[in-house]
Design a protein around this motif. Structure first.
Motif, short mmCIF file in Angstrom:
data_model
loop_
_atom_site.label_atom_id
_atom_site.label_comp_id
_atom_site.label_asym_id
_atom_site.label_seq_id
_atom_site.Cartn_x
_atom_site.Cartn_y
_atom_site.Cartn_z
N ASP A 54 74.58 98.11 64.43
CA ASP A 54 74.99 96.80 64.90
C ASP A 54 74.05 95.74 64.33
O ASP A 54 72.86 95.73 64.66
N PRO A 55 74.55 94.86 63.47
CA PRO A 55 73.68 93.85 62.85
C PRO A 55 72.99 92.95 63.87
O PRO A 55 71.89 92.46 63.62
N ASP A 56 73.62 92.75 65.03
CA ASP A 56 73.03 91.89 66.06
C ASP A 56 71.77 92.48 66.67
O ASP A 56 70.96 91.75 67.24
N THR A 57 71.60 93.80 66.60
CA THR A 57 70.44 94.42 67.25
C THR A 57 69.45 95.06 66.27
O THR A 57 68.41 95.53 66.70
N LEU A 58 69.78 95.10 64.98
CA LEU A 58 68.88 95.77 64.03
C LEU A 58 67.46 95.23 64.09
O LEU A 58 66.50 95.99 64.23
N SER A 59 67.30 93.92 63.99
CA SER A 59 65.95 93.37 63.97
C SER A 59 65.24 93.51 65.32
O SER A 59 64.02 93.62 65.37
N LYS A 60 66.01 93.53 66.40
CA LYS A 60 65.39 93.71 67.73
C LYS A 60 64.87 95.12 67.91
O LYS A 60 63.88 95.33 68.60
N ARG A 61 65.55 96.11 67.33
CA ARG A 61 65.15 97.51 67.49
C ARG A 61 64.17 97.97 66.42
O ARG A 61 63.53 99.00 66.56
N SER A 62 64.05 97.21 65.35
CA SER A 62 63.18 97.60 64.24
C SER A 62 61.72 97.50 64.64
O SER A 62 61.31 96.58 65.35
#
Length: 184
Positions: free
Chosen positions: A109-117
């Motif tokens: 999910d592109p919306d959460t990639l940076s949050k989970r990275s």
């Protein structure tokens, strides 16, 4: 009693868990998830999905740096950024395949990639800052992979082996970036 007899008496008996072997025979729909891995598969998939997010963010960061690097030293370093981006993408592909093997769903999910990275995206425009941002991200990935290997251990030898292979490549990236920091 001799030391040999004491050592034999204290050593645990090594036996195959026949019930687990039978469960492996019976539960064919579980694919690669055998009874030894099953209790941990969901947690391993969560760890792998966060690693997957990290690999995607790193791929995107390296690709941006490849296309935007400027300066005298930049052509050679930009080429290496693209090499690293492709290797990070290969890591993401391997992790995705393993998540599916374990019965999980890859979270892209592109919306959460940076949050989970675990690593951060970077939009630097100066070559030295790009190198530094990538080195920081590689060092973070190295630490995270070491911790994941420790956590998973022998609960899932296949995933542990895959993570060790990825870790070795991340360490190579960090060594290269560290050398470039000194030269740039």
């Amino acid at each position: 009693m001799t030391n040999d007899k004491k050592n034999k008496a204290a050593a645990p008996t090594m036996r195959i868990d026949e019930a687990a072997v039978q469960a492996a025979r019976d539960n064919l729909s579980d694919g690669a998830v055998t009874p030894g891995v099953h209790p941990y598969a969901e947690e391993i998939c969560k760890l792998l999905n966060d690693a997957l997010a990290t690999e995607w963010v790193c791929t995107l960061r390296y690709r941006r740096h490849h296309y935007t690097a400027k300066g005298l030293a930049s052509p050679a370093i930009a080429d290496e950024f693209l090499t690293h981006a492709n290797e990070e993408q290969a890591h993401a592909d391997r992790i995705t395949e393993r998540i599916v093997q374990l019965g999980g769903a890859p979270d892209l999910d592109p919306d959460t990639l940076s949050k989970r990275s675990h690593a951060e995206y970077d939009a630097s425009t100066e070559l030295q800052a790009m190198i530094r941002a990538n080195l920081v991200a590689e060092r973070v990935a190295i630490e995270v992979y070491r911790q994941m290997i420790q956590l998973i251990g022998d609960k899932d030898p296949t995933t542990s082996r895959m993570l060790r292979e990825i870790l070795a490549q991340e360490e190579e990236h960090a060594d290269e970036l560290s050398d470039w920091m000194a030269k740039a």
